[in-house]
Design a protein around this motif. Structure first.
Motif, mmCIF file in Angstrom:
data_model
loop_
_atom_site.group_PDB
_atom_site.id
_atom_site.type_symbol
_atom_site.label_atom_id
_atom_site.label_comp_id
_atom_site.label_asym_id
_atom_site.label_seq_id
_atom_site.Cartn_x
_atom_site.Cartn_y
_atom_site.Cartn_z
ATOM 1 N N GLU A 77 0.816 -1.217 0.000
ATOM 2 C CA GLU A 77 0.000 0.000 0.000
ATOM 3 C C GLU A 77 0.854 1.273 0.000
ATOM 4 O O GLU A 77 0.606 2.178 -0.811
ATOM 5 C CB GLU A 77 -0.961 0.004 1.184
ATOM 6 N N PRO A 78 1.868 1.402 0.864
ATOM 7 C CA PRO A 78 2.683 2.631 0.822
ATOM 8 C C PRO A 78 3.344 2.847 -0.538
ATOM 9 O O PRO A 78 3.452 3.988 -1.006
ATOM 10 C CB PRO A 78 3.723 2.405 1.925
ATOM 11 N N GLN A 79 3.791 1.746 -1.165
ATOM 12 C CA GLN A 79 4.429 1.871 -2.481
ATOM 13 C C GLN A 79 3.443 2.364 -3.530
ATOM 14 O O GLN A 79 3.797 3.184 -4.388
ATOM 15 C CB GLN A 79 5.026 0.526 -2.918
ATOM 16 N N MET A 80 2.193 1.885 -3.472
ATOM 17 C CA MET A 80 1.189 2.320 -4.438
ATOM 18 C C MET A 80 0.814 3.785 -4.205
ATOM 19 O O MET A 80 0.678 4.567 -5.161
ATOM 20 C CB MET A 80 -0.063 1.436 -4.361
ATOM 21 N N ILE A 81 0.659 4.166 -2.949
ATOM 22 C CA ILE A 81 0.339 5.565 -2.639
ATOM 23 C C ILE A 81 1.438 6.479 -3.172
ATOM 24 O O ILE A 81 1.166 7.506 -3.814
ATOM 25 C CB ILE A 81 0.171 5.757 -1.117
ATOM 26 N N ASP A 82 2.683 6.088 -2.932
ATOM 27 C CA ASP A 82 3.809 6.888 -3.401
ATOM 28 C C ASP A 82 3.826 6.975 -4.925
ATOM 29 O O ASP A 82 4.061 8.054 -5.495
ATOM 30 C CB ASP A 82 5.125 6.288 -2.902
ATOM 31 N N ALA A 83 3.562 5.856 -5.596
ATOM 32 C CA ALA A 83 3.560 5.842 -7.067
ATOM 33 C C ALA A 83 2.458 6.746 -7.612
ATOM 34 O O ALA A 83 2.669 7.485 -8.589
ATOM 35 C CB ALA A 83 3.374 4.415 -7.573
ATOM 36 N N ILE A 84 1.278 6.716 -6.986
ATOM 37 C CA ILE A 84 0.171 7.569 -7.420
ATOM 38 C C ILE A 84 0.519 9.037 -7.225
ATOM 39 O O ILE A 84 0.308 9.873 -8.112
ATOM 40 C CB ILE A 84 -1.118 7.207 -6.645
ATOM 41 N N GLN A 85 1.073 9.373 -6.067
ATOM 42 C CA GLN A 85 1.418 10.763 -5.789
ATOM 43 C C GLN A 85 2.509 11.275 -6.726
ATOM 44 O O GLN A 85 2.433 12.401 -7.232
ATOM 45 C CB GLN A 85 1.851 10.907 -4.327
ATOM 46 N N GLN A 86 3.523 10.453 -6.960
ATOM 47 C CA GLN A 86 4.600 10.850 -7.872
ATOM 48 C C GLN A 86 4.038 11.090 -9.279
ATOM 49 O O GLN A 86 4.402 12.068 -9.947
ATOM 50 C CB GLN A 86 5.674 9.753 -7.919
#
Length: 203
Positions: A105-114
Protein backbone atom coordinates in the motif's frame (compact mmCIF):
# COMPACT_ATOMS: atom_id res chain seq x y z
CA UNK A 1 -7.90 -7.05 24.66
CA UNK A 2 -8.01 -3.70 22.90
CA UNK A 3 -5.01 -2.64 20.82
CA UNK A 4 -3.78 0.93 20.85
CA UNK A 5 -2.98 2.22 17.35
CA UNK A 6 -2.75 5.35 15.24
CA UNK A 7 -4.95 5.60 12.16
CA UNK A 8 -3.74 7.74 9.26
CA UNK A 9 -6.72 8.75 7.11
CA UNK A 10 -5.79 10.01 3.66
CA UNK A 11 -6.57 9.98 -0.04
CA UNK A 12 -3.83 9.20 -2.58
CA UNK A 13 -4.91 12.22 -4.65
CA UNK A 14 -5.34 14.63 -1.74
CA UNK A 15 -2.95 17.54 -2.29
CA UNK A 16 -2.69 18.36 1.43
CA UNK A 17 -1.70 14.72 2.04
CA UNK A 18 1.06 15.21 -0.51
CA UNK A 19 2.13 18.38 1.27
CA UNK A 20 2.12 16.62 4.64
CA UNK A 21 4.09 13.63 3.38
CA UNK A 22 7.64 14.64 4.46
CA UNK A 23 6.47 15.49 7.99
CA UNK A 24 4.28 12.39 8.15
CA UNK A 25 7.17 10.13 7.17
CA UNK A 26 9.27 11.52 10.03
CA UNK A 27 6.41 11.02 12.48
CA UNK A 28 5.77 7.52 11.15
CA UNK A 29 9.44 6.64 11.62
CA UNK A 30 9.46 8.04 15.17
CA UNK A 31 6.41 5.94 16.06
CA UNK A 32 7.79 2.72 14.58
CA UNK A 33 8.63 1.15 17.96
CA UNK A 34 5.95 2.95 19.94
CA UNK A 35 2.59 2.42 18.27
CA UNK A 36 1.14 0.41 15.36
CA UNK A 37 0.03 2.56 12.42
CA UNK A 38 -2.94 1.72 10.22
CA UNK A 39 -3.60 3.41 6.87
CA UNK A 40 -7.22 4.11 5.94
CA UNK A 41 -8.58 5.47 2.67
CA UNK A 42 -10.81 8.52 2.97
CA UNK A 43 -12.37 8.69 -0.50
CA UNK A 44 -12.16 12.35 -1.46
CA UNK A 45 -14.14 12.40 -4.72
CA UNK A 46 -16.54 9.79 -6.10
CA UNK A 47 -16.36 8.11 -9.51
CA UNK A 48 -17.01 10.42 -12.43
CA UNK A 49 -16.39 10.32 -16.18
CA UNK A 50 -17.16 14.02 -16.56
CA UNK A 51 -14.36 16.49 -17.27
CA UNK A 52 -13.59 18.73 -14.32
CA UNK A 53 -15.16 22.17 -14.61
CA UNK A 54 -12.91 25.13 -15.35
CA UNK A 55 -13.82 26.69 -12.00
CA UNK A 56 -12.84 23.52 -10.13
CA UNK A 57 -9.56 23.32 -12.04
CA UNK A 58 -8.70 26.89 -11.05
CA UNK A 59 -9.69 26.18 -7.46
CA UNK A 60 -7.44 23.13 -7.22
CA UNK A 61 -4.53 24.92 -8.89
CA UNK A 62 -4.95 27.62 -6.27
CA UNK A 63 -4.77 25.00 -3.51
CA UNK A 64 -1.59 23.56 -5.05
CA UNK A 65 -0.02 27.04 -5.11
CA UNK A 66 -1.08 27.66 -1.52
CA UNK A 67 0.46 24.38 -0.33
CA UNK A 68 3.64 25.08 -2.29
CA UNK A 69 3.92 28.56 -0.78
CA UNK A 70 3.24 27.36 2.77
CA UNK A 71 5.19 24.10 2.81
CA UNK A 72 7.60 24.28 -0.14
CA UNK A 73 5.90 21.26 -1.73
CA UNK A 74 6.76 20.55 -5.36
CA UNK A 75 3.94 20.39 -7.93
CA UNK A 76 4.09 19.95 -11.70
CA UNK A 77 1.47 22.34 -13.05
CA UNK A 78 1.85 20.81 -16.53
CA UNK A 79 -0.81 18.36 -15.31
CA UNK A 80 -3.49 20.98 -15.95
CA UNK A 81 -2.36 21.46 -19.55
CA UNK A 82 -1.46 17.90 -20.50
CA UNK A 83 -4.26 15.91 -18.83
CA UNK A 84 -8.05 15.91 -18.87
CA UNK A 85 -8.77 16.29 -15.15
CA UNK A 86 -11.76 14.57 -13.58
CA UNK A 87 -13.00 15.08 -10.04
CA UNK A 88 -12.58 11.40 -9.22
CA UNK A 89 -10.19 9.93 -6.66
CA UNK A 90 -12.05 6.67 -5.98
CA UNK A 91 -10.07 4.71 -8.64
CA UNK A 92 -6.77 5.56 -6.94
CA UNK A 93 -8.30 4.69 -3.56
CA UNK A 94 -9.26 1.25 -4.88
CA UNK A 95 -5.76 0.80 -6.28
CA UNK A 96 -4.33 1.46 -2.81
CA UNK A 97 -6.72 -1.10 -1.32
CA UNK A 98 -5.61 -3.74 -3.81
CA UNK A 99 -1.98 -2.99 -3.03
CA UNK A 100 -2.73 -3.37 0.69
CA UNK A 101 -3.64 -7.01 0.05
CA UNK A 102 -0.08 -7.54 -1.19
CA UNK A 103 1.57 -5.46 1.56
CA UNK A 104 2.42 -2.77 -0.99
CA UNK A 105 0.00 0.00 0.00
CA UNK A 106 2.68 2.63 0.82
CA UNK A 107 4.43 1.87 -2.48
CA UNK A 108 1.19 2.32 -4.44
CA UNK A 109 0.34 5.56 -2.64
CA UNK A 110 3.81 6.89 -3.40
CA UNK A 111 3.56 5.84 -7.07
CA UNK A 112 0.17 7.57 -7.42
CA UNK A 113 1.42 10.76 -5.79
CA UNK A 114 4.60 10.85 -7.87
CA UNK A 115 2.59 10.32 -11.07
CA UNK A 116 -0.03 12.93 -10.22
CA UNK A 117 1.99 15.71 -8.66
CA UNK A 118 5.39 15.39 -10.34
CA UNK A 119 4.91 13.59 -13.67
CA UNK A 120 1.65 15.17 -14.89
CA UNK A 121 -0.15 11.81 -15.16
CA UNK A 122 -3.78 11.29 -14.22
CA UNK A 123 -4.44 8.56 -11.59
CA UNK A 124 -8.16 8.95 -12.22
CA UNK A 125 -7.47 6.96 -15.41
CA UNK A 126 -7.37 3.19 -15.19
CA UNK A 127 -4.53 2.81 -17.69
CA UNK A 128 -2.31 5.00 -15.50
CA UNK A 129 -3.11 2.90 -12.43
CA UNK A 130 -2.32 -0.32 -14.30
CA UNK A 131 1.11 1.03 -15.27
CA UNK A 132 1.72 2.06 -11.67
CA UNK A 133 0.77 -1.38 -10.37
CA UNK A 134 3.38 -2.90 -12.68
CA UNK A 135 5.93 -0.38 -11.44
CA UNK A 136 5.55 -1.60 -7.85
CA UNK A 137 5.64 -5.26 -8.86
CA UNK A 138 1.96 -6.27 -9.01
CA UNK A 139 0.52 -8.43 -11.77
CA UNK A 140 -1.41 -6.10 -14.12
CA UNK A 141 -3.96 -8.73 -15.16
CA UNK A 142 -4.79 -9.65 -11.58
CA UNK A 143 -4.85 -5.99 -10.62
CA UNK A 144 -7.32 -5.17 -13.40
CA UNK A 145 -9.58 -8.07 -12.43
CA UNK A 146 -9.63 -6.97 -8.82
CA UNK A 147 -10.22 -3.34 -9.73
CA UNK A 148 -13.65 -4.27 -11.09
CA UNK A 149 -14.53 -7.01 -8.60
CA UNK A 150 -17.52 -7.05 -6.27
CA UNK A 151 -15.19 -8.01 -3.43
CA UNK A 152 -13.18 -4.81 -3.87
CA UNK A 153 -16.38 -2.76 -3.99
CA UNK A 154 -17.46 -4.31 -0.69
CA UNK A 155 -14.08 -3.65 0.92
CA UNK A 156 -14.06 -0.07 -0.29
CA UNK A 157 -17.61 0.56 0.96
CA UNK A 158 -16.65 -0.90 4.35
CA UNK A 159 -13.55 1.29 4.45
CA UNK A 160 -15.51 4.46 3.70
CA UNK A 161 -18.13 3.59 6.32
CA UNK A 162 -15.43 3.02 8.92
CA UNK A 163 -13.64 6.28 8.10
CA UNK A 164 -16.91 8.20 8.32
CA UNK A 165 -17.36 6.87 11.85
CA UNK A 166 -14.08 8.44 12.98
CA UNK A 167 -13.74 11.92 14.52
CA UNK A 168 -12.20 13.59 11.47
CA UNK A 169 -12.95 16.72 9.45
CA UNK A 170 -10.90 16.15 6.31
CA UNK A 171 -7.73 14.63 4.89
CA UNK A 172 -5.15 14.00 6.08
CA UNK A 173 -6.31 13.14 9.59
CA UNK A 174 -4.81 11.27 12.52
CA UNK A 175 -6.91 9.34 15.01
CA UNK A 176 -5.54 7.58 18.07
CA UNK A 177 -7.40 4.47 19.16
CA UNK A 178 -6.90 3.75 22.85
CA UNK A 179 -9.02 1.43 24.98
CA UNK A 180 -11.65 1.31 22.21
CA UNK A 181 -12.02 5.10 22.19
CA UNK A 182 -11.05 7.34 19.26
CA UNK A 183 -9.13 10.58 19.84
CA UNK A 184 -8.47 13.09 17.03
CA UNK A 185 -4.83 14.16 16.89
CA UNK A 186 -4.02 17.63 15.57
CA UNK A 187 -1.78 17.69 12.51
CA UNK A 188 1.15 20.07 12.37
CA UNK A 189 2.26 20.15 8.74
CA UNK A 190 5.82 21.20 9.52
CA UNK A 191 6.60 19.96 13.07
CA UNK A 192 6.28 16.21 13.56
CA UNK A 193 7.61 16.47 17.10
CA UNK A 194 4.60 18.46 18.24
CA UNK A 195 2.27 15.77 16.92
CA UNK A 196 4.40 13.07 18.53
CA UNK A 197 4.17 14.84 21.90
CA UNK A 198 0.39 14.98 21.65
CA UNK A 199 0.20 11.27 20.82
CA UNK A 200 2.53 10.37 23.69
CA UNK A 201 0.40 12.37 26.13
CA UNK A 202 -2.37 9.80 25.62
CA UNK A 203 -0.14 6.76 26.10
Amino acid sequence: MSVNKLIYVHDPMCSWCWGYKPTWQKLESALANILPIEYRIGGLAADSDQPMSADMQLQLQGIWKNISNQLGTEFNFNFWRECQPRRSTYPSCRAALIARSFNKEPQMIDAIQQAYYLKAQNPSDEDVLIKLCEKIGLDPCLFTQQLHSKELKRRFDDELNFVRSLPIQGFPSLVLIKNNSAYPIAINYTDWRQTLSEIQSYL
